[in-house]
Write an enzyme that holds these catalytic residues in place. Structure first.
Site, PDB file in Angstrom:
ATOM      1  N   SER A 142       0.835  -1.059   0.141  1.00 40.64           N
ATOM      2  CA  SER A 142       0.004   0.014  -0.046  1.00 40.64           C
ATOM      3  C   SER A 142       0.746   1.200  -0.116  1.00 40.64           C
ATOM      4  O   SER A 142       1.987   0.951   0.038  1.00 40.64           O
ATOM      5  CB  SER A 142      -0.702   0.112   1.234  1.00 40.64           C
ATOM      6  OG  SER A 142      -0.065   0.165   2.507  1.00 40.64           O
ATOM      7  N   LYS A 143       0.307   2.444  -0.150  1.00 43.74           N
ATOM      8  CA  LYS A 143       1.333   3.510  -0.055  1.00 43.74           C
ATOM      9  C   LYS A 143       1.778   3.724   1.139  1.00 43.74           C
ATOM     10  O   LYS A 143       3.100   4.165   0.994  1.00 43.74           O
ATOM     11  CB  LYS A 143       0.052   4.714  -0.267  1.00 43.74           C
ATOM     12  CG  LYS A 143      -0.218   4.950  -1.682  1.00 43.74           C
ATOM     13  CD  LYS A 143      -0.005   6.654  -2.114  1.00 43.74           C
ATOM     14  CE  LYS A 143      -0.119   6.782  -3.571  1.00 43.74           C
ATOM     15  NZ  LYS A 143      -1.711   6.503  -4.015  1.00 43.74           N
ATOM     16  N   ARG A 144       1.389   3.453   2.301  1.00 44.05           N
ATOM     17  CA  ARG A 144       2.091   3.509   3.458  1.00 44.05           C
ATOM     18  C   ARG A 144       3.262   2.754   3.301  1.00 44.05           C
ATOM     19  O   ARG A 144       4.310   2.804   4.072  1.00 44.05           O
ATOM     20  CB  ARG A 144       1.007   3.135   4.526  1.00 44.05           C
ATOM     21  CG  ARG A 144       1.527   3.577   5.943  1.00 44.05           C
ATOM     22  CD  ARG A 144       0.405   3.454   6.877  1.00 44.05           C
ATOM     23  NE  ARG A 144      -0.481   2.070   6.496  1.00 44.05           N
ATOM     24  CZ  ARG A 144      -0.479   1.002   7.311  1.00 44.05           C
ATOM     25  NH1 ARG A 144       0.226   1.222   8.429  1.00 44.05           N
ATOM     26  NH2 ARG A 144      -1.010   0.057   6.933  1.00 44.05           N
ATOM     27  N   ASP A 145       3.357   1.429   2.787  1.00 45.15           N
ATOM     28  CA  ASP A 145       4.390   0.567   2.708  1.00 45.15           C
ATOM     29  C   ASP A 145       5.526   1.034   1.826  1.00 45.15           C
ATOM     30  O   ASP A 145       6.582   0.301   1.934  1.00 45.15           O
ATOM     31  CB  ASP A 145       3.726  -0.758   2.376  1.00 45.15           C
ATOM     32  CG  ASP A 145       2.799  -1.531   3.193  1.00 45.15           C
ATOM     33  OD1 ASP A 145       3.008  -1.537   4.200  1.00 45.15           O
ATOM     34  OD2 ASP A 145       1.933  -1.868   2.483  1.00 45.15           O
ATOM     35  N   GLY A 146       5.166   1.911   0.894  1.00 45.96           N
ATOM     36  CA  GLY A 146       6.416   2.424   0.064  1.00 45.96           C
ATOM     37  C   GLY A 146       5.787   2.442  -1.470  1.00 45.96           C
ATOM     38  O   GLY A 146       6.734   2.465  -2.152  1.00 45.96           O
TER      39      GLY A 146
END
Ligand code: GLU
Length: 469
Positions: free
Chosen positions: A238-242
């Site tokens: 996801s965006k949060r993971d990179g």
């Protein structure tokens, strides 16, 4: 000649998974003196192709992936695709299908109700009658009726799909625009692509493309379908993971060397080596070594690699890289030696350029608070500082070594432990018990500023003890 390509659909920015695919293709071409092309797949997208392409090129430029030849835009090649559709029609390998959307939907529903997989029933495959009026036909390929479509994938191994599982899929829509699998096949063939490395989300397209290669009489390239990149919990990124844009990593202070090194190891390995320069990647990359297991995005590993490449960078390079991070004006005012000393001192503890830039700002701005609680013997600390204030001369600040000598002389004269001198000094200069070395801090700040900071500290302590008494 090994010829590879990166064929992004223009989606606004280039994300990390896309860059990995591009990198693998680029490295394979470079590893054997081949060609690496860029093709923008913009046929059925209304997005802003120009900006998206610029974003891709900007990211390529940052990380240093050079593209060979002209960039191809599928939207400009419609005539070529249409010619090939016509060729298949002329050769009887494709046909017009006049089934309306409603008819197709009714057929599918009937099939579903009978527990069958919904599939076009090939009713127009050998149609010789008069076409129904008012229907703009689609063009369908005559897919094999029996047997199987087989290919050897360089990552997945033998892939085999039975003919019954594939129907006569559409190669041109009723508005005449050829479909995705058709244009990819035509382009890959005409561009002379020998090896296709792409995400395994495209694996199910490949049998269809192979049918098209065969129908068009083109040579089938080698395929390598690489598994997705997952997060540490084993889920889709996801965006949060990179799953951010590549240029976001630049803004966060990652070095291109770290990012490329990180990406190349997501799904590829060479013995048990972890650190690869771009030259090494180009020398060693071979798609035979692509892993069949999904790779895991570890932010910790990216930071570790970034710290490594920061540590390896000479001060001049760091200075150039830090130019994007708004270094304090006070940094630019420092002498060359002082700048280099500060960067050398900071680089061994930074995991990003952003962190380094704030490290610079921190050293160069006078402390606003002091970790007094870290001083065990305050009386002795104050006495040490006062002595230093008297002893230090401008001469001591000529180099880190001269400062070191003066400090050691004091430590020996007083029969103190090194820490009894260095800790109070550090707190007076930087406010904290941690941070860069004391000698380096003194050298960077210089004679006048160091003494000013001592005085400010002594004043602060005097006020603080007045308040206590
Ligand atoms: N345009 C496709 C994508 O962005 C890639 C197609 C291919 O590599 O064959 O996923």
């Amino acid at each position: 000649m090994v010829t590879t390509r990166f064929a992004p659909s223009p989606t606004g920015h280039l994300h990390i998974g896309g860059l990995r695919t591009a990198l693998f293709n680029y490295l394979y071409a470079r590893s054997c003196g081949g060609r690496f092309y860029l093709r923008i797949e913009d046929t059925d997208l209304d997005r802003n192709v120009k900006e998206a392409t610029e974003a891709i090129l900007k990211a390529f430029e940052w990380v240093g992936l050079e593209v060979d030849g002209q960039i191809l835009y599928q939207s400009q090649r419609l005539d070529i695709y249409k010619r090939h559709v016509q060729q298949l029609l002329d050769e009887g390998k494709a046909y017009y299908c006049y089934m309306s959307k409603e008819e197709l939907e009714t057929l599918r529903e009937t099939q579903r109700a009978q527990g069958l997989t919904p599939r076009y029933d090939r009713r127009y495959r050998d149609f010789k009658g008069t076409p129904p009026s008012g229907v703009e036909p689609v063009v369908r390929i005559k897919a094999p009726l029996n047997g199987e479509v087989r290919f050897k994938d360089g990552v997945k191994g033998e892939v085999c799909v039975r003919a019954e599982e594939l129907d006569d899929f559409v190669i041109a829509r009723s508005n005449g625009v050829p479909t995705y699998n058709f244009v990819v096949t035509v382009d890959d063939a005409l561009m002379g692509i020998s090896d296709v490395i792409r995400g395994d989300d495209h694996l199910s397209n490949t049998p269809k493309q192979i049918i098209l290669y065969q129908a068009l009489g083109f040579k089938i390239p080698n395929f390598y379908h690489v598994p997705m990149i997952l997060n540490e919990q084993g889920h889709k990124l996801s965006k949060r993971d990179g799953a951010m844009g590549v240029m976001d990593y630049k803004a966060l202070g990652y070095l291109k060397e770290a990012l490329l090194n990180f990406l190349v190891r997501l799904g590829w390995s060479h013995k048990d080596q972890e650190i690869f320069s771009l030259q090494e990647m180009k020398a060693f990359f071979n798609p035979k070594d692509l892993n069949s297991a999904p790779s895991c995005f570890s932010p910790h590993k990216l930071d570790w690699l970034n710290a490594h490449y920061i540590k390896e960078s000479p001060p001049d390079l760091l200075k150039a890289l830090l130019a994007d991070f708004n270094l304090a004006a006070s940094f630019n005012a420092l002498g060359q030696m002082q700048q280099d000393t500060l960067l050398e001192a900071l680089k061994s503890r930074a995991t990003s350029l952003k962190e380094m830039a704030s490290g610079v700002a921190k050293v160069l701005s006078a402390p606003t608070s002091y970790a007094l609680d870290k001083l065990k013997n305050k009386t002795q600390a104050l006495e040490v500082l006062k002595t230093l204030l008297d002893r230090f001369t401008e001469q001591d600040f000529i180099s880190v070594e001269t400062l070191d000598k003066t400090l050691h002389a004091l430590i020996q004269d007083r029969g103190l432990k090194a820490g009894a001198v260095l800790l109070p000094l550090r707190i007076a200069l930087l406010g904290e018990a941690g941070g860069i070395g004391v000698k380096e801090a003194l050298f960077v700040l210089g004679f006048q500023q160091s003494l000013d900071r001592f005085k400010a500290f002594l004043d602060f302590v005097a006020v603080a003890s007045d308040e206590i008494h």
